[in-house]
Design an enzyme around this catalytic site. Structure first.
Site, PDB file in Angstrom:
ATOM      1  N   GLU A 195       3.772   2.760 -37.915  1.00 37.03           N
ATOM      2  CA  GLU A 195       3.059   3.687 -38.806  1.00 37.03           C
ATOM      3  C   GLU A 195       1.685   3.170 -39.190  1.00 37.03           C
ATOM      4  OE1 GLU A 195       6.254   3.117 -38.968  1.00 37.03           O
ATOM      5  OE2 GLU A 195       7.008   5.132 -38.547  1.00 37.03           O
ATOM      6  N   HIS A 245      13.946  10.058 -47.617  1.00 38.14           N
ATOM      7  CA  HIS A 245      13.489  11.113 -46.707  1.00 38.14           C
ATOM      8  C   HIS A 245      13.269  12.434 -47.436  1.00 38.14           C
ATOM      9  CE1 HIS A 245      15.288   8.264 -43.851  1.00 38.14           C
ATOM     10  NE2 HIS A 245      14.692   8.894 -42.852  1.00 38.14           N
TER      11      HIS A 245
END
Ligand code: TPP
Ligand code: MG
Lengths: 329, 324
Positions: free
Chosen positions: B59, B128
């Protein structure tokens, strides 16, 4: 070194560049001591051969990313030292208009996409710049210089892996001065270091004496040509930071006499000896050194007289959409 | 006019921009297989693997390399997979993307879009499900966009790609399958304009993203009780359309802000303050916020629901606020 093919003119120029970097930083340290440099500066005294040997091989259109210790890299990439000094003093006419300071100097006009205040952050940016070059099919290489401490940050793994899988034209240069701020880097680094880490990702990597400007030059030239053909490579340059981490750091954490002993490996003195052996006179070499000093002293004098930027500039170049000039609160 | 889902509309917007502008490309994990939700399905066939690039699970490098690529004149669209994972790249977004132009005295432009699927969806639990939009509004240099409808997801994405600033583009995962009309014509939708989705005179409800749809449901229920609520979809959080919100409050005198994110230091606080400072004399009640309690998001529905604002809670809050 083979004397017969020693390129005297080239290394005379490199000597000059090293002297200019040192004179620039000596002037900057003086300016810091006189409270005219506002923030911290991280001098590279003792590391000039790495800057010159690497950046002396870059074309203007090639891209460079540097670090908080980047005055030498920036100067060699072609930035105007007057603008750099103005930036250090936070004055109008600085490369970044006084918004960046020493740790954030950039000169996009000469392909210098920035020093960085965040250790290791330049690695990901560099591979992205190379990614864009590849997408656009341009004939450019990216050189990304970082310190020995940066190899312990995540971007070193992510960025080198990225460069390798996309086969990007990047030369990674680890300028290893032995210290991560005030800590000896070997005490905080597992394994055999940057070369082994790069090789474990399939990059070709090599180690050189970073205080030998000729060796750095030859290695860089060779690696850059390989980067163009075969993708990313890493060059590890062993050097030594002769001063403190910042200009005001007395570096008392170093063993007694360590730095004094290292002055015998000063890259500028070593280059000078080489040039003397190649027939240049002491007088000629001293002239070069003195010209560099007077150039940078003059630059400092002019920077002192320059004005600070108007306060209103604080609101420019933030963003177009949601510009603070229309909505800052 | 076509009917499309929110997901398809986002994909159509990206594809359209990639056709128009060869410097636009997308990068992220699993994009070749369509991305985790299918937002990129079929795009690699049309545009190739250079422009729809599969990346490693890196990321920080996905975002950081996009900064470098944007500074070199391309327009990367970064897929973060889940908004929660963008936290692995905070330095790259906050210290690099948002700062480069300013810090380098205007030499850099960082035209990139960071797509971050956000919010609660199918018991995804604490790592999430988050809605972190208010963090981004706090960072000078960033634009923050949160589309609530298919049409907005197409045209705001296109506008975000055209934008020369780094844009944090927060799509809501629970809206992927929402259908709605989307114009075939390439139209432009300026960033920073809210939409009065339901005009009304008794109370202003400001919301965005998935919660906007709960607000609309609540307004329909309120209508059956003779309360005429005005519902505003804010669409973008920076810049945000103060004029639209203030004009509405001047008319209704009551402001209720509803969002999915944690209420404490949420963007509702900013809206409430600005309206109080600018429209104090028009207010008939103190502005109110209805948002999540300051607890992480659970997995089990009984506990997950504790952080979910429902239409009936909005109705209740609205009725209390206007004093009926
Ligand atoms: C992410 C991050 N952590 C810590 C710092 C503080 N810091 C600035 S320079 C430095 C040492 C870096 O060592 P190295 O990479 O070897 O570079 P050198 O200073 O030796 O040139 C540290 C820790 C920082 N700027 N960024
Ligand atoms: Mg070091």
């Amino acid at each position: 070194m083979n004397k017969t093919n020693f390129d005297r003119a080239r290394y005379r120029h490199f000597y000059n560049q090293m002297c200019r970097i040192r004179a620039f930083e000596r002037a900057a340290i003086k300016a810091k001591d006189e409270n005219l440099v506002l923030g911290a500066i991280h001098p590279s005294i003792g590391q000039e051969a790495a800057a010159v040997g690497v950046c002396g091989n870059l074309r203007r259109e090639d891209i460079l990313l540097s670090t908080h210790r980047g005055h030498g890299h920036t100067l060699c990439k072609g930035a105007d030292p007057q603008a750099m000094m103005l930036e250090l003093l936070g004055k109008t006419g600085g490369n970044c208009g006084g918004k960046g300071g020493s740790m954030h100097i950039a000169d996009f006009g000469v392909g210098m996409l920035g020093a960085n205040g965040v250790v290791g952050a330049n690695i990901n940016i560099a591979v992205g710049a190379a990614h864009a070059i590849k997408l656009k099919g341009e004939d450019k290489v990216v050189t990304c210089i970082f310190g020995d401490g940066a190899i312990n940050r995540g971007p070193f793994l992510e960025g080198l892996n990225w460069a390798k899988i996309y086969n990007l034209p990047v030369l990674f240069v680890c300028e290893d001065n032995g210290y991560s701020a005030t800590t000896n880097t070997k005490d905080t680094t597992a394994g055999a270091g940057p070369v082994a880490r790069a090789q474990s990702l399939g990059l070709e990597a090599e180690s050189r004496d970073g205080n030998d400007v000729v060796g750095v030059d030859i290695a860089t030239r060779d690696l850059l040509s390989r980067v163009k053909k075969k993708g990313p490579h890493l060059l590890h340059l062993k050097t030594y930071r002769l001063g403190g981490h910042t200009s005001t750091d007395p570096a008392k954490y170093r063993p007694d006499g360590e730095a004094d002993g290292k002055w015998s490996e000063d890259p500028i003195a070593r280059c000078r000896d080489m040039l003397k052996q190649a027939g240049l006179t002491d007088e000629a070499l001293t002239d070069i050194e003195m010209a560099a000093t007077s150039e940078m002293d003059g630059i400092y004098e002019r920077a002192r007289d320059a004005a600070f930027p108007p306060a209103a500039n604080a609101y420019t170049d933030v963003q177009d959409i949601g510009d603070p000039r229309s909505q800052a609160f | 006019m076509k009917t499309m889902t929110y997901l398809e509309a986002g994909r159509a917007g990206l594809a359209e921009m990639m056709r128009q502008d060869g410097s636009v490309w997308a990068l992220g994990e699993d994009l070749g297989r369509g991305g985790v939700f299918g937002q990129y399905h079929g795009l690699q066939d049309e545009f190739g693997s250079d422009r729809i690039a599969d990346t490693p699970i890196s990321e920080s490098c996905i975002l950081g390399s996009a900064v470098g690529a944007a500074m070199m004149g391309t327009r990367p669209v970064v897929e973060m997979r889940f908004a929660d994972f963008a936290l692995c790249a905070v330095d790259e977004l906050v210290n690099q993307a948002a700062k480069a132009r300013y810090m380098f005295g205007g030499q850099a432009r960082v035209p990139m879009v960071v797509r971050e699927p956000s919010g609660m969806w199918r018991s995804s639990a604490a790592q999430h499900s988050q809605s972190l939009e208010s963090w981004y509004t706090h960072i000078p240099g960033l634009v923050v966009v949160m589309p609530a409808t298919p049409a907005d997801n197409k045209f705001l994405l296109m506008e975000s790609i055209r934008c020369n600033d780094p844009v944090v583009y927060l799509e809501h995962k629970d809206l992927w399958s929402l259908e709605g009309p989307v114009d075939d014509q390439t139209e432009t939708l300026p960033i920073g304009k809210a939409r009065v989705a339901r005009p009304g005179s008794d109370l202003t409800i400001v919301s965005w993203s998935a919660m906007f749809h709960r607000a609309l449901e609540a307004a329909a229920i309120l209508a059956t009780q003779n309360v005429d609520a005005e519902v505003i979809d804010l669409r973008t959080l920076w810049p945000w359309d103060r004029q639209c919100v203030c004009e509405s409050v001047q008319k209704t005198g009551h402001l209720l802000i509803v969002h999915e994110a944690v209420q404490v230091s949420g963007f509702g606080a900013e809206i409430s303050s600005v309206v109080t400072e600018n429209c104090f004399g028009d207010l008939k009640s103190a502005p109110r916020r209805l948002a999540a309690p300051r607890i992480p998001i659970s997995y089990a529905p009984t506990m997950e629901d504790e952080v979910r604002v429902s239409a009936s809670q909005i109705v209740e809050a609205a009725l209390t606020q206007i004093g009926t």
